[in-house]
Structures are given as structure tokens and as C-alpha cells.
Design a protein around this motif. Structure first.
Motif, PDB file in Angstrom:
ATOM      1  N   THR A   1       0.822  -3.163 -15.010  1.00 49.15           N
ATOM      2  CA  THR A   1       0.852  -3.651 -13.624  1.00 49.15           C
ATOM      3  C   THR A   1       0.801  -2.482 -12.649  1.00 49.15           C
ATOM      4  OG1 THR A   1       2.132  -5.596 -14.292  1.00 49.15           O
ATOM      5  CG2 THR A   1       2.174  -4.994 -11.958  1.00 49.15           C
ATOM      6  N   TRP A   2       1.579  -1.421 -12.953  1.00 54.15           N
ATOM      7  CA  TRP A   2       1.539  -0.229 -12.094  1.00 54.15           C
ATOM      8  C   TRP A   2       0.172   0.433 -12.152  1.00 54.15           C
ATOM      9  CZ3 TRP A   2       0.542   4.704 -13.950  1.00 54.15           C
ATOM     10  CH2 TRP A   2       0.631   5.724 -12.990  1.00 54.15           C
ATOM     11  N   ALA A   3      -0.378   0.561 -13.374  1.00 54.57           N
ATOM     12  CA  ALA A   3      -1.664   1.251 -13.539  1.00 54.57           C
ATOM     13  C   ALA A   3      -2.796   0.509 -12.848  1.00 54.57           C
ATOM     14  CB  ALA A   3      -1.975   1.428 -15.020  1.00 54.57           C
ATOM     15  N   GLU A   4      -2.727  -0.829 -12.834  1.00 54.33           N
ATOM     16  CA  GLU A   4      -3.770  -1.617 -12.173  1.00 54.33           C
ATOM     17  C   GLU A   4      -3.859  -1.272 -10.691  1.00 54.33           C
ATOM     18  OE1 GLU A   4      -5.915  -3.713 -13.278  1.00 54.33           O
ATOM     19  OE2 GLU A   4      -5.254  -4.420 -15.236  1.00 54.33           O
ATOM     20  N   GLN A   5      -2.732  -0.887 -10.077  1.00 51.27           N
ATOM     21  CA  GLN A   5      -2.708  -0.609  -8.643  1.00 51.27           C
ATOM     22  C   GLN A   5      -2.902   0.874  -8.322  1.00 51.27           C
ATOM     23  OE1 GLN A   5       0.588  -2.747  -6.616  1.00 51.27           O
ATOM     24  NE2 GLN A   5       1.000  -3.660  -8.606  1.00 51.27           N
ATOM     25  N   ALA A   6      -2.918   1.713  -9.346  1.00 46.96           N
ATOM     26  CA  ALA A   6      -3.057   3.159  -9.117  1.00 46.96           C
ATOM     27  C   ALA A   6      -4.465   3.487  -8.626  1.00 46.96           C
ATOM     28  CB  ALA A   6      -2.764   3.922 -10.410  1.00 46.96           C
ATOM     29  N   THR A   7      -4.552   4.481  -7.737  1.00 46.78           N
ATOM     30  CA  THR A   7      -5.869   4.902  -7.240  1.00 46.78           C
ATOM     31  C   THR A   7      -6.501   5.953  -8.149  1.00 46.78           C
ATOM     32  OG1 THR A   7      -4.781   6.529  -5.810  1.00 46.78           O
ATOM     33  CG2 THR A   7      -5.300   4.384  -4.852  1.00 46.78           C
ATOM     34  N   THR A   8      -5.742   6.492  -9.111  1.00 45.07           N
ATOM     35  CA  THR A   8      -6.306   7.390 -10.127  1.00 45.07           C
ATOM     36  C   THR A   8      -6.948   6.571 -11.229  1.00 45.07           C
ATOM     37  OG1 THR A   8      -4.649   9.088  -9.699  1.00 45.07           O
ATOM     38  CG2 THR A   8      -5.732   9.156 -11.837  1.00 45.07           C
ATOM     39  N   GLY A   9      -8.105   7.006 -11.711  1.00 45.45           N
ATOM     40  CA  GLY A   9      -8.772   6.308 -12.800  1.00 45.45           C
ATOM     41  C   GLY A   9      -8.005   6.466 -14.100  1.00 45.45           C
TER      42      GLY A   9
ATOM     43  N   ASN B   1      -7.245   0.975  -1.594  1.00 45.09           N
ATOM     44  CA  ASN B   1      -5.828   0.794  -1.908  1.00 45.09           C
ATOM     45  C   ASN B   1      -5.354  -0.640  -1.655  1.00 45.09           C
ATOM     46  OD1 ASN B   1      -5.413   3.332  -2.908  1.00 45.09           O
ATOM     47  ND2 ASN B   1      -4.646   4.193  -1.007  1.00 45.09           N
ATOM     48  N   PRO B   2      -5.714  -1.259  -0.496  1.00 39.48           N
ATOM     49  CA  PRO B   2      -5.330  -2.669  -0.337  1.00 39.48           C
ATOM     50  C   PRO B   2      -5.898  -3.578  -1.423  1.00 39.48           C
ATOM     51  CG  PRO B   2      -5.999  -1.744   1.772  1.00 39.48           C
ATOM     52  CD  PRO B   2      -6.300  -0.706   0.730  1.00 39.48           C
ATOM     53  N   LEU B   3      -7.097  -3.281  -1.884  1.00 34.40           N
ATOM     54  CA  LEU B   3      -7.682  -4.088  -2.963  1.00 34.40           C
ATOM     55  C   LEU B   3      -6.861  -3.966  -4.244  1.00 34.40           C
ATOM     56  CD1 LEU B   3     -11.566  -3.636  -2.722  1.00 34.40           C
ATOM     57  CD2 LEU B   3     -10.269  -5.761  -2.526  1.00 34.40           C
ATOM     58  N   ALA B   4      -6.423  -2.750  -4.544  1.00 30.19           N
ATOM     59  CA  ALA B   4      -5.608  -2.551  -5.748  1.00 30.19           C
ATOM     60  C   ALA B   4      -4.295  -3.319  -5.648  1.00 30.19           C
ATOM     61  CB  ALA B   4      -5.344  -1.062  -5.952  1.00 30.19           C
ATOM     62  N   GLY B   5      -3.673  -3.300  -4.466  1.00 28.42           N
ATOM     63  CA  GLY B   5      -2.440  -4.052  -4.262  1.00 28.42           C
ATOM     64  C   GLY B   5      -2.666  -5.550  -4.363  1.00 28.42           C
ATOM     65  N   LEU B   6      -3.771  -6.019  -3.795  1.00 29.52           N
ATOM     66  CA  LEU B   6      -4.114  -7.433  -3.871  1.00 29.52           C
ATOM     67  C   LEU B   6      -4.293  -7.865  -5.322  1.00 29.52           C
ATOM     68  CD1 LEU B   6      -5.057 -10.023  -2.313  1.00 29.52           C
ATOM     69  CD2 LEU B   6      -7.365  -9.103  -2.469  1.00 29.52           C
ATOM     70  N   ARG B   7      -4.975  -7.025  -6.098  1.00 27.18           N
ATOM     71  CA  ARG B   7      -5.219  -7.363  -7.497  1.00 27.18           C
ATOM     72  C   ARG B   7      -3.910  -7.429  -8.277  1.00 27.18           C
ATOM     73  NH1 ARG B   7      -6.495  -6.173 -12.699  1.00 27.18           N
ATOM     74  NH2 ARG B   7      -8.597  -6.747 -13.416  1.00 27.18           N
ATOM     75  N   GLY B   8      -3.032  -6.452  -8.039  1.00 27.62           N
ATOM     76  CA  GLY B   8      -1.752  -6.439  -8.736  1.00 27.62           C
ATOM     77  C   GLY B   8      -0.909  -7.661  -8.409  1.00 27.62           C
ATOM     78  N   ALA B   9      -0.895  -8.051  -7.130  1.00 29.42           N
ATOM     79  CA  ALA B   9      -0.129  -9.233  -6.731  1.00 29.42           C
ATOM     80  C   ALA B   9      -0.691 -10.494  -7.378  1.00 29.42           C
ATOM     81  CB  ALA B   9      -0.140  -9.359  -5.208  1.00 29.42           C
ATOM     82  N   ALA B  10      -2.023 -10.587  -7.429  1.00 29.63           N
ATOM     83  CA  ALA B  10      -2.648 -11.762  -8.040  1.00 29.63           C
ATOM     84  C   ALA B  10      -2.346 -11.827  -9.539  1.00 29.63           C
ATOM     85  CB  ALA B  10      -4.151 -11.730  -7.797  1.00 29.63           C
ATOM     86  N   GLN B  11      -2.288 -10.672 -10.195  1.00 30.35           N
ATOM     87  CA  GLN B  11      -1.958 -10.654 -11.617  1.00 30.35           C
ATOM     88  C   GLN B  11      -0.539 -11.171 -11.863  1.00 30.35           C
ATOM     89  OE1 GLN B  11      -2.989  -6.540 -12.796  1.00 30.35           O
ATOM     90  NE2 GLN B  11      -4.165  -7.530 -14.418  1.00 30.35           N
ATOM     91  N   LEU B  12       0.404 -10.696 -11.036  1.00 32.99           N
ATOM     92  CA  LEU B  12       1.788 -11.158 -11.184  1.00 32.99           C
ATOM     93  C   LEU B  12       1.883 -12.657 -10.934  1.00 32.99           C
ATOM     94  CD1 LEU B  12       3.698  -8.244  -9.389  1.00 32.99           C
ATOM     95  CD2 LEU B  12       3.635  -8.739 -11.838  1.00 32.99           C
ATOM     96  N   LEU B  13       1.165 -13.135  -9.908  1.00 31.02           N
ATOM     97  CA  LEU B  13       1.175 -14.562  -9.609  1.00 31.02           C
ATOM     98  C   LEU B  13       0.603 -15.366 -10.763  1.00 31.02           C
ATOM     99  CD1 LEU B  13       1.716 -16.716  -7.427  1.00 31.02           C
ATOM    100  CD2 LEU B  13      -0.630 -16.376  -6.632  1.00 31.02           C
ATOM    101  N   GLN B  14      -0.481 -14.869 -11.342  1.00 28.19           N
ATOM    102  CA  GLN B  14      -1.138 -15.579 -12.443  1.00 28.19           C
ATOM    103  C   GLN B  14      -0.196 -15.717 -13.639  1.00 28.19           C
ATOM    104  OE1 GLN B  14      -4.500 -13.629 -14.410  1.00 28.19           O
ATOM    105  NE2 GLN B  14      -5.699 -15.501 -14.150  1.00 28.19           N
ATOM    106  N   ARG B  15       0.643 -14.699 -13.874  1.00 30.19           N
ATOM    107  CA  ARG B  15       1.574 -14.743 -15.004  1.00 30.19           C
ATOM    108  C   ARG B  15       2.733 -15.702 -14.757  1.00 30.19           C
ATOM    109  NH1 ARG B  15       1.495  -8.619 -14.871  1.00 30.19           N
ATOM    110  NH2 ARG B  15      -0.282  -8.024 -16.162  1.00 30.19           N
ATOM    111  N   ARG B  16       3.104 -15.890 -13.479  1.00 31.81           N
ATOM    112  CA  ARG B  16       4.341 -16.615 -13.185  1.00 31.81           C
ATOM    113  C   ARG B  16       4.135 -18.090 -12.880  1.00 31.81           C
ATOM    114  NH1 ARG B  16       7.396 -12.017  -9.411  1.00 31.81           N
ATOM    115  NH2 ARG B  16       7.602 -10.465 -11.095  1.00 31.81           N
ATOM    116  N   VAL B  17       2.946 -18.468 -12.414  1.00 33.05           N
ATOM    117  CA  VAL B  17       2.743 -19.878 -12.076  1.00 33.05           C
ATOM    118  C   VAL B  17       2.396 -20.666 -13.332  1.00 33.05           C
ATOM    119  CG1 VAL B  17       2.010 -19.360  -9.713  1.00 33.05           C
ATOM    120  CG2 VAL B  17       0.291 -19.515 -11.515  1.00 33.05           C
ATOM    121  N   GLU B  18       2.748 -21.930 -13.332  1.00 33.68           N
ATOM    122  CA  GLU B  18       2.494 -22.802 -14.475  1.00 33.68           C
ATOM    123  C   GLU B  18       1.269 -23.680 -14.262  1.00 33.68           C
ATOM    124  OE1 GLU B  18       4.075 -22.588 -17.242  1.00 33.68           O
ATOM    125  OE2 GLU B  18       5.500 -21.090 -16.521  1.00 33.68           O
ATOM    126  N   GLU B  19       0.984 -24.021 -13.020  1.00 34.18           N
ATOM    127  CA  GLU B  19      -0.108 -24.952 -12.723  1.00 34.18           C
ATOM    128  C   GLU B  19      -1.462 -24.306 -13.035  1.00 34.18           C
ATOM    129  OE1 GLU B  19      -1.769 -27.504  -8.909  1.00 34.18           O
ATOM    130  OE2 GLU B  19       0.278 -26.708  -8.894  1.00 34.18           O
TER     131      GLU B  19
END
Length: 329
Positions: free
Chosen positions: A8-16, A127-145
Motif C-alpha cells: 500500500t505504501w509502495a503503490e503511493q511512492a513516487t520512486t519507481g 502525486n495526487p494520482l498515487a494517493g488516489l490509487r492507494g485510497a481506492a485500493q484500501l476501499l476495494q479491500r474493505r467494502v463488501e458490496e
């Protein structure tokens, strides 16, 4: 830190960052590395490290990292597009290896003011895109619907695609990948994204199912379609008609195409103001006070990348943008 938290941290990092398996192939990568390599994650995973970095000597050096557990660094590796990178490979306790990559700045190249503005925008949006992606990943893991999981997956896919678009703006000479694709599959993917947006357009399809595949970059063509659709909505359109046909003997620039795919995108919006028609496709030209003037300029650039052309015709209530793409293989 658990592996889940690290990813999750690495997905948001700006380093490759990437993970290399025992076969010396890329097993996983974050958006920043996909951007640096100018490859989508699905295309990059499974590729040999030596092929990605463009140097066969790297395979032997990476094997020594795997077998001897000693890290290695590479300085100024040339990529296929002329850029250079610094990279490092180090062993992990899991049996995989961690790849880290930094794209080196090209101090010698000069930008026009417009190119500099576009590249500045692309840099700021990463950087905002990386943060958006990380948030969406966490949401995808936590929602049931299931529907919410699907929507979160769409956000992740779009963040990946936009990161690659930003990378193409940041680097010079970026060429689209060319793979066989069905234009109708690209259209349907764009429609699904449009339907998920607030105030969605009503889309009517008029497809020619006999059209053959063409060679192109699905992500770039999808971006072109989304730009046209969103421009139509901002012009007050409520309905969008997508029509595909084959056309023969079409002149595109100084070339005569034996067979071309013709895509007409017609909307019922207010149309293009007369004062803008001559400069419609130029960067930073917009008919709205809050517009960026980038959508149509990028759409035509994508058409040109594919050896095609984007044309405009119409009047208020019946505005049509026509995309012509070569069907010769």
C-alpha cells in the motif's frame, strides 16, 4: 510492516519500485515504475528484467544478486526512448529482489512554453494520482458490496492510465504501444467510465461489427474518446452517438489510405463557437472560462500518433468529431 502495508505504501511512492522473481522477471511494480518504463502494469509483469532495462548484461548481474545475495547498482542505463535511469537491485528475505529506479533529468533539452506548461502540469498531478490509487485500493479491500468493489477497481485502472499519460507528457518522443485491438471494446470501456460519472451522457451505438482489429494503444485511444465525450457534456450535450464504419481511399495528410476505420462522435450540445473553429485543436484554446484547452489538443495528438487524423464538422445540436485510423497492417 506487513507485506500488505508495504505494498500500500509502495503503490503511493513516487520512486519507481518493483519486485523481481527468481526467474529474473518482473513480478510486481508500482505506478511510478510503470511510468518510468512507459508500460502498463499488465504488460510489464512477467517481462525479463534485461529486456525492460535494454541491456543483456543485466541478466548475469541480476543472477548474481539472486544467488549471492549482494546488491547491485546501475548508473545511467539507456532506455529505448533515449532517457537514462539509475537503478538498484537488492535481495529480500522472501526470495524475491527489490528493484528501484530513478529517471535522470535531461538538462540539455529545451521546451517550448506550451510544452513546459504541459510537463509542469503532468509532474504536479503524479502525486495526487498515487494517493488516489492507494485510497481506492484500501476501499476495494474493505467494502463488501460487489458494485462498490467494481467502482473502486475502475478508479485504480484510471489512475494507472492517467499516470502513464502524465509520463508521456513528461518525456519526449513517447510513442504509443501498438497491439491488435478491437475498437468496439475500447468504446465500450469508455462508455462504462462515462456511465459511472455524475450526470452521465446517454450513449447510442451504431457499430459495424465486421470491422477488423487495428494496431494501436487502447489506453491512448480511450483517452481520446473520453476527451471528446467530456467536451460534449461541457457544451451541454445530453446524447452522444458513436458510429463506426470502414472507409476506402481516404486521404490523411499527404497519405492515401487504402482502408481506414472511421469513428464519428456526434453530440447534441451547443457546438464550437465560430471564433474558435480555426484554432480548435491548438493547446490552451478553450471556449470556457474554466477550461484548460488541453482535451482536443491531446485528442488530435493521439490520432496523429496512430497515423490518423481527427476532424471537426457540424453545427449546434449536431456536432461531429471524426477519427480516421489506418486499417492496413
Amino acid at each position: 510492516m506487513s507485506e500488505t502495508d508495504w505494498r500500500t505504501w509502495a503503490e503511493q511512492a513516487t520512486t519507481g519500485l518493483g519486485l523481481v522473481d527468481a526467474r529474473l522477471c518482473l513480478a510486481w511494480l508500482n505506478p511510478a515504475l510503470a511510468e518510468a518504463l512507459a508500460l502498463g502494469p499488465r504488460r510489464a509483469v512477467g517481462q525479463p528484467l534485461a529486456a525492460l532495462l535494454g541491456d543483456p548484461v543485466i541478466e548475469a548481474q541480476a543472477a548474481r544478486v539472486r544467488d549471492g545475495q549482494h546488491a547491485v547498482q546501475w548508473r545511467g542505463l539507456p532506455l529505448a526512448d533515449g532517457r537514462r535511469v539509475d537503478a538498484a537491485l537488492q535481495p529480500l528475505s522472501t526470495g524475491t529482489m527489490l528493484l528501484e529506479m530513478h529517471v535522470l533529468a535531461d538538462a540539455a533539452a529545451a521546451d517550448s512554453p506550451v510544452s513546459a506548461s504541459l510537463r509542469g502540469f503532468a509532474h504536479e498531478v503524479k502525486n495526487p494520482l498515487a494517493g488516489l490509487r492507494g485510497a481506492a485500493q484500501l476501499l476495494q479491500r474493505r467494502v463488501e458490496e460487489a458494485e462498490l468493489k467494481t467502482l473502486a477497481g475502475m478508479v485504480i485502472a484510471e489512475a494507472d492510465r492517467l499516470a502513464l499519460l502524465a509520463d508521456r507528457l513528461l518525456r519526449r518522443g513517447g510513442a504509443p504501444s501498438r497491439e491488435p485491438l478491437n475498437i468496439h471494446a475500447v468504446l465500450e470501456r469508455a462508455i462504462a467510465l462515462l456511465e459511472a460519472e455524475p450526470a452521465p451522457l446517454r450513449v447510442r451505438q451504431d457499430y459495424d461489427p465486421s470491422l477488423p482489429d487495428l494496431r494501436g494503444d487502447a489506453d491512448r485511444l480511450q483517452q481520446l474518446l473520453l476527451n471528446l465525450a467530456r467536451n460534449a457534456r461541457e457544451a451541454g450535450a445530453r446524447t452522444l452517438v458513436l458510429r463506426t464504419r470502414a472507409e476506402h481511399g481516404v486521404r490523411v495528410g499527404d497519405r492515401l489510405l487504402r482502408t481506414a476505420l472511421r469513428l464519428d462522435v456526434t453530440d447534441d450540445g451547443s457546438g464550437v463557437p465560430p471564433a474558435l473553429r480555426d484554432t480548435l485543436f491548438e493547446p490552451l484554446v478553450s471556449g470556457r472560462a474554466d477550461g484548460t484547452g488541453l482535451g482536443l489538443a491531446l485528442a488530435r495528438e493521439i490520432a496523429h500518433e496512430h497515423g490518423g487524423e481527427l476532424r471537426y464538422a457540424g453545427a449546434p445540436g449536431a456536432t461531429t468529431f471524426t477519427l480516421l485510423l489506418p486499417l492496413e497492417h
